[in-house]
Motif scaffolding. Structure first.
Motif, PDB file in Angstrom:
ATOM      1  N   MET A   1      46.972  37.232  44.719  1.00  0.00           N
ATOM      2  CA  MET A   1      47.516  37.787  43.481  1.00  0.00           C
ATOM      3  C   MET A   1      48.032  36.638  42.630  1.00  0.00           C
ATOM      4  O   MET A   1      48.932  35.912  43.029  1.00  0.00           O
ATOM      5  N   SER A   2      47.417  36.447  41.496  1.00  0.00           N
ATOM      6  CA  SER A   2      47.845  35.331  40.674  1.00  0.00           C
ATOM      7  C   SER A   2      48.257  35.797  39.297  1.00  0.00           C
ATOM      8  O   SER A   2      47.686  36.723  38.732  1.00  0.00           O
ATOM      9  N   HIS A   3      49.239  35.123  38.797  1.00  0.00           N
ATOM     10  CA  HIS A   3      49.741  35.432  37.473  1.00  0.00           C
ATOM     11  C   HIS A   3      49.811  34.127  36.703  1.00  0.00           C
ATOM     12  O   HIS A   3      50.570  33.239  37.058  1.00  0.00           O
ATOM     13  N   LEU A   4      48.966  34.011  35.678  1.00  0.00           N
ATOM     14  CA  LEU A   4      48.878  32.760  34.923  1.00  0.00           C
ATOM     15  C   LEU A   4      49.561  32.926  33.571  1.00  0.00           C
ATOM     16  O   LEU A   4      49.304  33.890  32.863  1.00  0.00           O
ATOM     17  N   THR A   5      50.427  32.004  33.257  1.00  0.00           N
ATOM     18  CA  THR A   5      51.097  32.055  31.960  1.00  0.00           C
ATOM     19  C   THR A   5      50.973  30.695  31.274  1.00  0.00           C
ATOM     20  O   THR A   5      51.179  29.668  31.911  1.00  0.00           O
ATOM     21  N   ILE A   6      50.629  30.729  29.987  1.00  0.00           N
ATOM     22  CA  ILE A   6      50.634  29.496  29.193  1.00  0.00           C
ATOM     23  C   ILE A   6      51.640  29.699  28.088  1.00  0.00           C
ATOM     24  O   ILE A   6      51.636  30.732  27.410  1.00  0.00           O
ATOM     25  N   ARG A   7      52.524  28.703  27.922  1.00  0.00           N
ATOM     26  CA  ARG A   7      53.538  28.838  26.881  1.00  0.00           C
ATOM     27  C   ARG A   7      53.507  27.635  25.957  1.00  0.00           C
ATOM     28  O   ARG A   7      53.599  26.504  26.399  1.00  0.00           O
ATOM     29  N   GLY A  22      49.651  27.772  21.624  1.00  0.00           N
ATOM     30  CA  GLY A  22      48.855  28.702  22.414  1.00  0.00           C
ATOM     31  C   GLY A  22      49.701  29.384  23.471  1.00  0.00           C
ATOM     32  O   GLY A  22      50.286  28.729  24.321  1.00  0.00           O
ATOM     33  N   ASP A  23      49.821  30.697  23.375  1.00  0.00           N
ATOM     34  CA  ASP A  23      50.511  31.476  24.410  1.00  0.00           C
ATOM     35  C   ASP A  23      49.493  32.416  25.026  1.00  0.00           C
ATOM     36  O   ASP A  23      48.660  32.987  24.324  1.00  0.00           O
ATOM     37  N   PHE A  24      49.592  32.567  26.321  1.00  0.00           N
ATOM     38  CA  PHE A  24      48.609  33.415  26.987  1.00  0.00           C
ATOM     39  C   PHE A  24      49.210  33.901  28.290  1.00  0.00           C
ATOM     40  O   PHE A  24      49.932  33.171  28.958  1.00  0.00           O
ATOM     41  N   ASP A  25      48.908  35.146  28.613  1.00  0.00           N
ATOM     42  CA  ASP A  25      49.488  35.716  29.815  1.00  0.00           C
ATOM     43  C   ASP A  25      48.394  36.487  30.544  1.00  0.00           C
ATOM     44  O   ASP A  25      47.779  37.377  29.969  1.00  0.00           O
ATOM     45  N   LEU A  26      48.126  36.086  31.765  1.00  0.00           N
ATOM     46  CA  LEU A  26      47.022  36.692  32.515  1.00  0.00           C
ATOM     47  C   LEU A  26      47.554  37.248  33.822  1.00  0.00           C
ATOM     48  O   LEU A  26      48.189  36.535  34.595  1.00  0.00           O
ATOM     49  N   ARG A  27      47.297  38.545  34.046  1.00  0.00           N
ATOM     50  CA  ARG A  27      47.802  39.163  35.267  1.00  0.00           C
ATOM     51  C   ARG A  27      46.673  39.447  36.243  1.00  0.00           C
ATOM     52  O   ARG A  27      45.517  39.591  35.847  1.00  0.00           O
ATOM     53  N   ALA A  28      47.027  39.550  37.501  1.00  0.00           N
ATOM     54  CA  ALA A  28      46.039  39.928  38.503  1.00  0.00           C
ATOM     55  C   ALA A  28      45.548  41.334  38.207  1.00  0.00           C
ATOM     56  O   ALA A  28      46.313  42.188  37.744  1.00  0.00           O
ATOM     57  N   GLY A  29      44.274  41.566  38.436  1.00  0.00           N
ATOM     58  CA  GLY A  29      43.726  42.904  38.277  1.00  0.00           C
ATOM     59  C   GLY A  29      43.446  43.313  36.851  1.00  0.00           C
ATOM     60  O   GLY A  29      43.391  44.498  36.536  1.00  0.00           O
ATOM     61  N   GLU A  30      43.271  42.335  35.949  1.00  0.00           N
ATOM     62  CA  GLU A  30      42.913  42.715  34.582  1.00  0.00           C
ATOM     63  C   GLU A  30      41.790  41.819  34.063  1.00  0.00           C
ATOM     64  O   GLU A  30      41.579  40.709  34.541  1.00  0.00           O
ATOM     65  N   VAL A  31      41.053  42.379  33.088  1.00  0.00           N
ATOM     66  CA  VAL A  31      40.113  41.569  32.322  1.00  0.00           C
ATOM     67  C   VAL A  31      40.759  41.344  30.970  1.00  0.00           C
ATOM     68  O   VAL A  31      41.006  42.288  30.224  1.00  0.00           O
ATOM     69  N   HIS A  32      41.072  40.077  30.705  1.00  0.00           N
ATOM     70  CA  HIS A  32      41.821  39.755  29.494  1.00  0.00           C
ATOM     71  C   HIS A  32      40.884  39.062  28.510  1.00  0.00           C
ATOM     72  O   HIS A  32      40.352  38.002  28.787  1.00  0.00           O
ATOM     73  N   ARG A  54      43.911  18.048  28.646  1.00  0.00           N
ATOM     74  CA  ARG A  54      45.315  18.078  28.996  1.00  0.00           C
ATOM     75  C   ARG A  54      46.153  18.372  27.761  1.00  0.00           C
ATOM     76  O   ARG A  54      45.976  17.710  26.739  1.00  0.00           O
ATOM     77  N   PRO A  55      47.036  19.350  27.813  1.00  0.00           N
ATOM     78  CA  PRO A  55      47.810  19.681  26.612  1.00  0.00           C
ATOM     79  C   PRO A  55      48.814  18.569  26.277  1.00  0.00           C
ATOM     80  O   PRO A  55      49.313  17.889  27.166  1.00  0.00           O
ATOM     81  N   ASP A  56      49.097  18.409  24.964  1.00  0.00           N
ATOM     82  CA  ASP A  56      50.098  17.430  24.546  1.00  0.00           C
ATOM     83  C   ASP A  56      51.498  17.982  24.741  1.00  0.00           C
ATOM     84  O   ASP A  56      52.456  17.236  24.914  1.00  0.00           O
ATOM     85  N   ALA A  57      51.605  19.304  24.663  1.00  0.00           N
ATOM     86  CA  ALA A  57      52.914  19.925  24.861  1.00  0.00           C
ATOM     87  C   ALA A  57      52.691  21.315  25.438  1.00  0.00           C
ATOM     88  O   ALA A  57      51.576  21.817  25.451  1.00  0.00           O
ATOM     89  N   GLY A  58      53.765  21.927  25.896  1.00  0.00           N
ATOM     90  CA  GLY A  58      53.670  23.274  26.436  1.00  0.00           C
ATOM     91  C   GLY A  58      53.528  23.254  27.943  1.00  0.00           C
ATOM     92  O   GLY A  58      53.393  22.196  28.553  1.00  0.00           O
ATOM     93  N   GLU A  59      53.574  24.451  28.551  1.00  0.00           N
ATOM     94  CA  GLU A  59      53.513  24.479  29.998  1.00  0.00           C
ATOM     95  C   GLU A  59      52.559  25.556  30.510  1.00  0.00           C
ATOM     96  O   GLU A  59      52.299  26.547  29.840  1.00  0.00           O
ATOM     97  N   VAL A  60      52.029  25.298  31.691  1.00  0.00           N
ATOM     98  CA  VAL A  60      51.159  26.247  32.371  1.00  0.00           C
ATOM     99  C   VAL A  60      51.868  26.670  33.650  1.00  0.00           C
ATOM    100  O   VAL A  60      52.314  25.818  34.416  1.00  0.00           O
ATOM    101  N   LEU A  61      52.014  27.969  33.850  1.00  0.00           N
ATOM    102  CA  LEU A  61      52.691  28.463  35.046  1.00  0.00           C
ATOM    103  C   LEU A  61      51.738  29.328  35.847  1.00  0.00           C
ATOM    104  O   LEU A  61      51.018  30.153  35.285  1.00  0.00           O
ATOM    105  N   ILE A  62      51.718  29.123  37.164  1.00  0.00           N
ATOM    106  CA  ILE A  62      50.987  30.042  38.029  1.00  0.00           C
ATOM    107  C   ILE A  62      51.996  30.672  38.965  1.00  0.00           C
ATOM    108  O   ILE A  62      52.731  29.961  39.661  1.00  0.00           O
TER     109      ILE A  62
END
Lengths: 501, 329
Positions: A1-7, A22-32, A54-62
């Motif tokens: 189960m993965s949850h990916l967030t870009i902020r 760029g903001d993006f939020d991806l949840r397990a079990g969905e087609v986004h 590689r982004p110049d700023a911002g964060e990627v969370l899993i």
């Protein structure tokens, strides 16, 4: 189960901001679904997730933990697999080898375990075998496959990673109906199994068939994320266009319908070739005709075939009412056609040579010159260069010393010593700065006013809307709509471009 | 994508499929023709003794061609293989002399030679794959560097190899010449190598390095390994040349570098990477050997031998390309 967030992801290339927020939020079990117009930054966002950029700023969370993705292998280790739009296949390797390539099964430490590789490949091939078409097998080399079959191999390769996060960047562009349906069946199964899937496509019908949520990106910023069930194609397009321009008629100096009575400079009818079919249009003297739509829908191919680079298979081309068969750019130039490409490196600049030599080749060709006095040549070269406000130190300076914008001016100047009748512009402002763009369009408009017929393809929709008198919207190699007068709005342009083919 | 666009026609002739599968077939054909020509002009050249001589002379080039193949697979090239060969040749000659020329001295020197050659390959790999310098220029530079080292180790050509070494190389076991065992061992190693995962990975990198990288292959490591393998096979070539010439020479390999590239191409391997076979390279080396001996057997005056040899290699190259184009793509 993965949850990916870009902020707040940001990426800048030189002076151009590819992605500002760029903001993006991806949840397990969905087609986004990720959608945005040409150059809106969705590819950049995708590449950040797949590790290619590689982004110049911002964060990627899993799963809430910040991660740094240093490359495709790092992405794979984090459980992210990517379908690349331009495909990541080795042409001379077999289908099976390509499916297993990133992690070929090994036997005895160093040998490829052919049996396990075969079993692995067969598992994924079997899902598509009845829709893959003729000549598709595990032992076929990828270079012998058709475009749609290659796309299927890339899909299988992505699926074979069994990664919890899957990114599909335009996976369906060459697939036929049955192949897309099979692919969607599999996506639904994966979704049910809890995988997180990013899906990029320009076909509205597909997006609404498979998506759960949709995120719209505009001008490098994430605009909104909405549930597919609660929105509509028109709503998505409205978000892509932006509220302020929703139904506004284009501003700017464009609506120059004055030359309505001008005679026809170029008439094309029933033109078909590789990448386009049955293209018919006319350009009058004094008119700027725009080619619009998504990237690679045949706009460049049409322009290049008119100019004789890849002659068309069918159809007629008339210049000033006279029918012409053009087999090569040389003939096209003699007929009074001019072509300026955005890909200066490939089609424009003569690398490492002085500016003077870069301005004069067409002059030589059209006047069949063999010997000239440099002084008089300089004189005739100076006029168009100064008209374009080209900044350069001396004529013998190598052209590479100039900025991209000034190089493009040199390339355009080459056509202005002896005026052509028709100017074909193939995304001419790619990679040049704003001031140079403004100079360029001012010049194009004045050339039109002097009676030249101009065809302008631009991948930047704003350029088209402000500069073209009429716009032909291309979709899958043919013209899906013509926008005239007050119809030339961003909304109509997107609507025609994103419609199902 | 654009490279692969136009040849999506699955219809092929039977021979086409064969050449597709075994890209060295045209080279094999040329080899057979050359063997026949040699036999026609000098019947003795097909004798056991003559063949043994041919193999002992060209075994080094075969090894060197195999070495070159492993970097060419991934679309790289190594212009320092000849210099590595020279360096290792000098190192083992000097060590064997210092250590007295006994059995252990020979084995010890060979072991050091392997270490030296692999180190050279590593250096090439780091320069090309990790630092991303242009392969042609970078390995040209390292070749000068390696030659310099060789000249330091052995400033003047001529130190002889111990008798034990060259007697073994030129000798026989159970009535079969030693070089035949080497050829057999080489064949087994190459068959194994063909099935190795690394070979497939190198070929995939040679197809398109950027796509291989995006697809998740460790491209840098794979190219580096290619150069290390290349260094290793250059050492084997050096051991062979030392057995054949029985002496040390800091410049012995200089001319062999481009011969190795020629052998690779003659064998049907694409210099752009992604397609080829080590078998082809071995055949290519033999073609070059047979051309030289043919030029001699036909009775070419000595001052014309280079010219004729050059022309003959050109013809062989053209034939190979023509056959491949006709039946292939």
């Amino acid at each position: 189960m993965s949850h990916l967030t870009i902020r707040g992801a940001r990426k800048v290339y030189g002076a151009t901001v590819a992605l500002s927020r760029g903001d993006f939020d991806l949840r397990a079990g969905e087609v986004h679904v990720l959608i945005g117009s040409n150059g809106s930054g969705k590819s950049t966002l995708c590449k950040i997730v797949s590790g290619a950029v590689r982004p110049d700023a911002g964060e990627v969370l899993i799963d809430g933990k910040p991660v740094s993705i240093d490359g495709p292998r790092a992405a794979r280790a984090l459980g992210i697999a990517t379908f690349y739009q331009e495909l990541s296949l080795a042409g001379r390797r077999t289908v099976a080898e390509n499916i297993g390539l990133p992690t070929l099964p090994v036997r005895g430490g160093i040998f490829v375990d052919r049996e396990r590789l075969r079993a692995l490949a067969d598992r994924y091939i079997s899902r598509f075998v009845d829709v893959a078409g003729e000549g598709f097998s595990a032992d076929t080399r990828v270079e012998q496959l058709r475009e749609d079959q290659r796309q299927l191999v890339e899909i299988m390769k992505t699926l074979a990673t069994e990664a919890p996060i899957l990114i599909f960047d335009e996976p369906t562009s060459s697939l036929d109906r049955s192949q897309v349906e099979r692919f969607f069946e599999i996506l639904r199964e994966l979704k049910a199994a809890g995988r997180a899937i990013v899906f990029i496509s320009h076909r509205m019908d597909e997006i609404f068939a498979i998506g759960d949520r949709v995120t719209v990106i505009r001008d490098g910023e994430t605009v909104a994320t909405s549930l597919i069930a609660e929105t509509s194609p028109a709503g998505v397009i409205r978000q892509m266009v932006g509220e302020q321009e929703e139904f506004a008629v284009t501003n700017g100096a464009a609506p120059a319908e004055s030359q309505k009575g001008g005679e026809t400079a170029l008439a094309v009818s029933g033109l078909s070739g590789k990448g386009f079919a049955d293209i018919t249009f006319e350009v009058r003297r004094g008119e700027i005709l725009g080619f619009g739509g998504l990237h690679g829908q045949g706009q460049s191919a049409v322009l290049r075939s008119i100019f004789g680079v890849m002659p068309a298979e069918q159809g007629t081309i008339r210049l000033k009412g006279e029918e012409r068969t053009i087999h090569s750019p040389r003939e096209a130039i003699r007929c009074g056609l001019a072509y300026v490409s955005g890909d200066r490196g490939r089609d424009g600049v003569v690398h490492g040579r002085p500016i003077l030599e870069n301005v004069t080749p067409i002059h030589f060709l059209r006047n069949r010159l063999s010997l000239v006095r440099p002084a008089s040549l300089r004189e005739s070269a100076a006029k168009p260069l100064s008209a374009l406000k080209t900044r350069f130190a001396a004529f013998d300076q190598p052209v590479n010393a100039l900025s991209g914008g000034n190089q493009q001016k040199v390339v355009i100047a080459r056509w202005l010593i002896d005026r052509p009748d028709v100017l074909l512009l193939d995304d001419p402002t790619k990679g040049i700065d704003l001031q140079a763009k403004a100079d360029l369009f001012a010049l194009i408009r004045s050339l039109a006013e002097e009676g030249m017929g101009i065809v302008l393809y631009s991948s930047e929709d704003a350029e088209l809307l402000t500069n073209a008198d009429r716009i032909l919207v291309f979709n899958s190699g043919s013209v899906s709509r013509e926008l005239k007068g007050a119809e030339r709005t961003r909304y109509n342009l997107y609507h025609a471009a994103y419609e199902a083919a | 994508m654009s490279v692969m666009e136009n040849n999506a026609t699955p219809s092929r002739s039977g021979i086409g499929v064969l050449v597709d599968r075994f890209p060295f077939l045209p080279a094999l054909l040329i080899l057979v023709v050359l063997v026949a020509l040699n036999g026609y002009f000098q019947p003795n050249s097909l004798g056991f003794r003559a063949i043994t001589g041919l193999i002992s002379t060209y075994l080094a080039l075969m090894m060197l061609a195999v070495a070159q193949t492993y970097v060419v697979y991934a679309g790289d090239v190594d212009l320092s293989v000849g210099a590595i060969l020279s360096l290792v040749n000098c190192v083992i000659i000097v060590l064997m002399e210092r250590w007295g020329g006994g059995g252990f001295a020979v084995l010890g020197a060979c072991a050091i030679g392997i270490i030296v050659g692999v180190a050279c390959g590593c250096l090439n790999g780091v320069v090309v794959a990790v630092l991303r310098l242009q392969a042609i220029v970078a390995t040209f530079a390292t070749s000068i560097f390696f030659t310099g080292l060789a000249l330091y180790v052995l400033p003047v050509a001529g130190t002889p190899a111990p008798a034990l070494y060259w007697r073994t190389y030129g000798g026989r076991f159970l009535e079969i010449p030693f070089v035949f065992y080497v050829v057999a061992a080489l064949a087994i190693v190459l068959i194994i190598a063909t099935k190795a995962r690394l070979t497939t990975e190198m070929l995939a990198v040679g197809d398109d390095a950027q796509k291989a990288f995006q697809g998740g292959l460790p491209v840098t490591a794979i190219r580096l390994k290619g150069y290390v393998l290349c260094g290793l096979f250059s050492v084997l070539a050096a051991l062979c040349i030392t057995g054949d010439t029985a002496s040390g020479d800091p410049l012995v390999g200089g001319a062999m570098t481009l011969y190795s590239v020629a052998a690779v191409v003659l064998g049907g391997t694409a210099l752009s990477g992604g397609r080829g076979s080590v078998t082809g390279s071995v055949i290519g080396a033999l073609i070059i050997g047979l051309i030289s001996s043919l030029v001699f057997y036909v009775g070419t005056p000595s001052q014309w031998q280079n010219l004729v040899q050059g022309l003959a290699i050109l013809v062989a190259l053209m034939l190979g390309v023509m056959v491949t184009r006709r039946v292939g793509a």
